[in-house]
Scaffold this active site. Structure first.
Site, PDB file in Angstrom:
ATOM      1  N   VAL A  38       0.278  -5.551  64.543  1.00 25.96           N
ATOM      2  CA  VAL A  38       0.181  -4.965  65.684  1.00 25.96           C
ATOM      3  C   VAL A  38      -0.459  -6.209  66.660  1.00 25.96           C
ATOM      4  CG1 VAL A  38      -2.309  -4.486  65.064  1.00 25.96           C
ATOM      5  CG2 VAL A  38      -1.117  -3.089  67.094  1.00 25.96           C
ATOM      6  N   GLY A  97       2.800   1.831  61.067  1.00 28.53           N
ATOM      7  CA  GLY A  97       1.579   2.356  61.708  1.00 28.53           C
ATOM      8  C   GLY A  97       1.306   1.401  62.497  1.00 28.53           C
ATOM      9  N   GLU A  98      -0.199   1.420  62.865  1.00 27.93           N
ATOM     10  CA  GLU A  98      -0.852   0.503  63.488  1.00 27.93           C
ATOM     11  C   GLU A  98      -0.704   0.433  65.066  1.00 27.93           C
ATOM     12  OE1 GLU A  98      -0.510  -3.526  62.061  1.00 27.93           O
ATOM     13  OE2 GLU A  98      -0.793  -3.115  60.124  1.00 27.93           O
ATOM     14  N   GLY A  99       0.380   1.152  65.691  1.00 24.08           N
ATOM     15  CA  GLY A  99       0.699   1.191  66.849  1.00 24.08           C
ATOM     16  C   GLY A  99       2.100   0.244  66.985  1.00 24.08           C
TER      17      GLY A  99
END
Length: 579
Positions: A323, A542-544
């Protein structure tokens, strides 16, 4: 005449407070006469101080050579700070000069002596920091008195304290609380310069007032405000007139109508969100990574140990995660919100400590959260959105971290879409067939226990969701209420968007699906919400990360409306000729 009955004086005080400005340029060389400067310093000296210790002193600096040396110190620190900013922030910051140090006829260093008052002064025994707090009151008095004298003040904070102390010849036990530039100015701007530049915006008073207990919001004399209800009430449908204008503009640009596909619809929706065409460019952008742990981890739904959540938070804060790499590439700022990590986290730059609980309970044995925990987590997301937007962000991105959070996500997706559990449950971090089958059985058991069909959205969220899901739902609602786009990441953000949409369908007007996750529950989610993912790369991190990869597409969609010529302005025929 008493102040209580002297409305003229009371109004004058309020006006001076309202019109005080931090000035960075526009100083005239006219000297500030000694009588005026003395009155300003006298006002500062009348400031309240705990125990009447009066820990302040005022160092007046007029010498041009010394001010030039101080300017050089500040400029070096200013450049270091500028180098830490993302490009969109750096561009705004570039216009904020510190020439006032040399241009203003007077500089004043306001210092704090934390030893003044002796060994045990009244009020400082348990709160030693009241010394610099008292000095801050003196700075405010000085500032207000200067404005009443039509004198401008600028506060410069780009200093290495040791370097500045050495230049000013201060004793080692003193600290500089404020370095002020003082003088007459060409004009006072109509609003704070940081607001005029788009750097930040003033928070409404209603955001900052709490009754009796922190979190019980409400202005004096008004009822306590339910933050979730207040936020939902502020969300409005997309502006149809602005959307018509955007579609009309798209059709007049030098390209075939519809040739930019989904990006054209993104630009139209963002115009409707902003209520204007073209809409503001969605930059600077900020990604908030909401981190939390899950009690269902104990059911063996993932081989990863729960400690990884806290370890990855440390990695985010150190700048070593994917990220962070993607955020640096696209110029977004990363904040990490501890809304429910099981471990205690040490303070660190970029960490927002907002822990509601040390993880959720096991959703197969009872509700994952209490109703109060779910509500507080939603409120946390709303407040993070508010803070980032008031801090200057013009686009928000969702991020998440929490071992076992795909289990809670699948439970939410199944509950809100009505899809079969097996259809919406993926392999998360890469589990084997046996663990995947076990994960499906765990989610099925949880839904049989809680029977979510027909229950209110917040009850479903509390029953089978995570603290980060709740906070992300609030984050989405907060963005929608502020008319700021929010780019959604994958299945965790999608599950949160289902909650937000169930609470307020118009909130979807602010949402852009950044990508289509490899998790099957995400495809079911975006289909249910009617969103069109911009990127499909089989991501499942995930994480953005997916939202960050989509950010340039969102920004490009809006930039087209700002920068591409129309057929008329470019002198290009908008239809092929017929023969």
């Amino acid at each position: 005449m008493s102040w209580e009955s002297d409305a003229v004086h009371a109004d004058a005080v309020q006006r001076v407070i309202a019109e005080r400005r931090d000035l960075r340029d526009g100083f005239r060389p006219d000297p500030v006469d000694d009588a005026t400067l003395t009155r300003v310093l006298e006002a500062a000296h009348r400031a309240p101080s705990v125990g009447l210790t009066q820990p302040w002193d005022f160092v007046i600096i007029r010498d041009p050579e010394r001010r030039a040396r101080v300017h050089a110190l500040a400029e070096r620190q200013r450049r270091i700070y500028a180098g830490s900013l993302v490009p969109s922030r750096a561009a705004r910051f570039d216009g904020m000069k510190i020439e006032a140090i040399r241009e203003a006829p007077v500089n004043i260093a306001v210092t704090c002596d934390p030893t003044r008052g002796g060994r045990n002064p009244l009020g400082r025994h348990s709160q030693p920091r009241t010394a610099p707090y008292s000095v801050a009151c003196a700075v405010q008095n000085l500032w207000l008195a200067a404005r009443a004298e039509n004198v401008g003040v600028g506060w410069v904070s780009f200093f290495d304290e040791r370097e500045l102390n050495a230049e000013l010849g201060l004793p080692e036990h003193l600290e500089v609380v404020a370095y002020l530039c003082v003088g007459y100015v060409e004009a006072f701007p109509p609003a704070p310069q940081l607001a005029l530049s788009g750097w930040a915006h003033r928070r409404p008073l209603s955001w900052a007032v709490h009754n009796e207990t922190y979190g019980r919001r409400g202005l004096p004399g008004e009822d306590t405000v339910n933050l979730v209800d207040e936020t939902i009430a502020a969300i409005r449908p997309l502006d149809e007139a602005a959307m018509r204008d955007a579609r009309d503009l798209q059709n007049r640009l030098t390209k075939p109508p519809g040739s930019l596909g989904v990006l054209e619809e993104v630009s139209v929706r963002l115009a409707g969100l902003a209520g204007q065409c073209p809409p503001p460019l969605p930059e600077p952008a900020a990604v908030a990574v909401f981190a939390a742990d899950h009690g269902v981890h104990a059911r063996g739904v993932t081989p990863w140990p729960q400690e990884v959540t806290a370890q990855m938070v440390a990695n985010f804060l150190a700048g070593g995660a994917v990220v962070n790499a993607f955020a640096r590439q696209v110029g977004a700022e990363v904040s990490v919100v501890d809304v429910g990590v099981a471990a205690d986290l040490d303070p660190a730059p970029g960490l927002l400590p907002r822990k509601i609980a040390k993880g959720t309970a096991d959703l197969t044995r009872g509700p994952a959260m209490t109703a109060d925990q779910a509500r507080r987590a939603v409120e946390t997301g709303i407040e993070v959105a508010r803070d980032l937007v008031s801090g200057g962000a013009r686009c928000l991105l969702t991020g998440d971290m929490g071992i076992a959070n795909t289990t809670a996500s699948a439970a939410l997706v199944a509950a809100f879409t009505g899809r079969p559990v097996a259809e919406v449950t993926g392999r998360g971090t890469g589990i084997d067939d046996a663990t995947h089958a076990h994960k499906i059985s765990v989610i099925t058991a949880a839904l049989e226990l809680h029977r979510p069909a027909g229950r209110p959205p917040l009850e479903i969220l509390a029953a089978v969701g995570g603290l980060e899901h709740a906070a992300l739902a609030g984050f989405i609602l907060g963005a929608a209420a502020l008319r700021v786009p929010v780019v959604l990441d994958g299945v965790i953000a999608g599950a949160a968007a289902l909650v937000a949409a169930a609470l307020c369908p118009d909130a979807l007007g602010a949402c852009v699906a950044g990508h289509r996750s490899a998790e099957p529950g995400h495809s079911a989610t975006v289909s249910h919400l009617g969103l069109h993912p911009l990127v499909d790369l089989e991501l499942r991190l995930g994480e953005g990360t997916g939202a960050l990869l989509a950010l340039p597409l969102v920004q490009g969609a809006v930039r087209v409306l700002h920068e591409v010529a129309t057929f008329d302005s470019a002198g290009v025929s908008d239809k092929p000729s017929r023969t």
